[in-house]
Design an enzyme around this catalytic site. Structure first.
Site, PDB file in Angstrom:
ATOM      1  CD  GLN A 212       8.883  -0.582  12.013  1.00 52.28           C
ATOM      2  OE1 GLN A 212       7.940  -1.333  12.201  1.00 52.28           O
ATOM      3  NE2 GLN A 212       9.060   0.051  10.864  1.00 52.28           N
TER       4      GLN A 212
ATOM      5  CG  ASN B 267      -2.047   1.045   1.015  1.00 50.87           C
ATOM      6  OD1 ASN B 267      -2.278   1.888   1.871  1.00 50.87           O
ATOM      7  ND2 ASN B 267      -2.695   1.036  -0.128  1.00 50.87           N
TER       8      ASN B 267
ATOM      9  CG  HIS C 255       6.123   3.053   1.392  1.00 51.86           C
ATOM     10  ND1 HIS C 255       4.772   3.303   1.472  1.00 51.86           N
ATOM     11  CD2 HIS C 255       6.415   2.266   2.454  1.00 51.86           C
ATOM     12  CE1 HIS C 255       4.275   2.694   2.526  1.00 51.86           C
ATOM     13  NE2 HIS C 255       5.245   2.060   3.147  1.00 51.86           N
TER      14      HIS C 255
ATOM     15  CD  GLN D 268       4.526  -5.745  11.500  1.00 53.54           C
ATOM     16  OE1 GLN D 268       5.463  -6.333  10.985  1.00 53.54           O
ATOM     17  NE2 GLN D 268       4.405  -4.419  11.389  1.00 53.54           N
TER      18      GLN D 268
HETATM   19  O1  PAF Z   1       7.079  -0.521   8.918  1.00 51.47           O
HETATM   20  C1  PAF Z   1       6.568  -1.501   8.319  1.00 51.47           C
HETATM   21  O2  PAF Z   1       5.984  -1.366   7.249  1.00 51.47           O
HETATM   22  C2  PAF Z   1       6.679  -2.875   8.955  1.00 51.47           C
HETATM   23  O3  PAF Z   1       6.620  -2.812  10.336  1.00 51.47           O
HETATM   24  C3  PAF Z   1       7.927  -3.647   8.500  1.00 51.47           C
HETATM   25  C4  PAF Z   1       9.212  -2.951   8.934  1.00 51.47           C
HETATM   26  C5  PAF Z   1       7.914  -3.799   6.983  1.00 51.47           C
HETATM   27  C6  PAF Z   1       7.939  -5.046   9.128  1.00 51.47           C
HETATM   28  O4  PAF Z   1       6.814  -5.780   8.762  1.00 51.47           O
END
Ligand code: PAF
Length: 278
Positions: A149, A28, A33, A57
């Site tokens: 994260q 998505n 990104h 997760q």
């Molecule tokens: O930030 C994300 O999109 C996710 O947490 C990741 C790092 C791809 C791990 O699934």
């Protein structure tokens, strides 16, 4: 651009060009990104992007099933961005058996996001370690919107002595300040107009601290009250040190204000760094 579904094909492809930089995603894709890919591309001969919605997760009542999956559109964007390899495995490729070995992050996993999403960082760290061992990049890019994260993964790489440089990237925002996120898609048009308040409140906290305010608890409570007053359900607003996300000591100069709050169906997170002069 090669679109690869299996671990065996990925290994074969990357044997040809082992000098690679990695951008893990859950798909998505949005401009945020694409910015990560822009940072990645000049660093290696081969840019690898993974698209994998990682069940591990997500909590049992979270949005794993409804998480937006837009594979065709994602691939078009990645091709335009000049990505070399897209790794988009089925769940069985990543978890062919029950994943009983997991990465247990430090106590950092239980505060802030972790306090509201138990097990989240264990799931993130486990899949990212696994993706690292498949892709074997020399560098990986993570957006600072997911600040905690980034800190968890940076510490994981350091403590396991993985030969990977973790590169943080600035948050990309809409012109009105809202941090770009796949979960913005859950906002109604009215909520979308309200959503930039989160960033405005973080900026206000930033400005107050920069102007000398040191009663962080008052700032946190006031920010939460402001959000609640405008229809949000805040989980937290917290002033922390950038280095380890603990409560700041009086002489700490590198701080970050982090927030998470629900607006309608969407749970939004954001943060603003505060760098005080020494
Ligand atoms: O930030 C994300 O999109 C996710 O947490 C990741 C790092 C791809 C791990 O699934």
């Amino acid at each position: 651009m090669d679109i690869i579904r299996s671990v065996a094909d990925l290994r074969a492809r990357l044997q040809r060009v082992p000098n690679n930089v990695f951008v893990p995603t859950m798909g998505n894709l949005h401009e945020g990104h694409i910015r990560l890919i822009g940072i990645a591309k000049p660093r290696a001969a081969c840019t690898v992007v993974s698209i994998f919605v990682n069940r591990l997760q997500f909590g049992p009542r979270e949005d794993f099933d409804s998480y937006p999956r837009t594979f065709e559109a994602d691939c078009r964007r990645l091709r335009d961005a000049g990505v070399d390899v897209v790794f988009a495995p089925e769940e069985k490729e990543i978890y062919p058996e029950l994943q009983t070995f997991v990465v247990e992050p430090s106590d950092l996993q239980h505060i802030l996001e972790g306090a509201h999403r138990p097990g989240h960082f264990r799931g993130v760290a486990t899949v990212v370690l696994k993706l690292f061992s498949l892709v074997m990049p020399h560098s990986a890019i993570f957006g600072k919107k997911d600040y905690q994260q980034y800190i968890v993964l940076r510490d994981m790489v350091r403590q396991f002595a993985l030969p990977i440089e973790i590169i943080p990237a600035e948050t990309v925002r809409a012109p009105d300040g809202l941090a770009l996120s796949s979960r913005n898609a859950y906002l109604s048009p009215e909520e979308r107009r309200e959503a930039p308040r989160l960033y405005r409140i973080l900026r206000e906290a930033h400005d107050e601290i920069t102007a000398g305010a040191r009663d962080f608890q008052r700032i946190e409570l006031h920010s939460m009250w402001e959000l609640a007053n405008h229809g949000w359900k805040p989980d937290y607003v917290a002033v922390r040190r950038q280095a380890d996300l603990q409560a700041p000591a009086p002489d700490d100069r590198e701080l970050v204000v982090l927030a998470a709050a629900r607006l309608g169906k969407a749970r939004l997170i954001d943060n603003v760094e505060v760098n005080l002069p020494r």
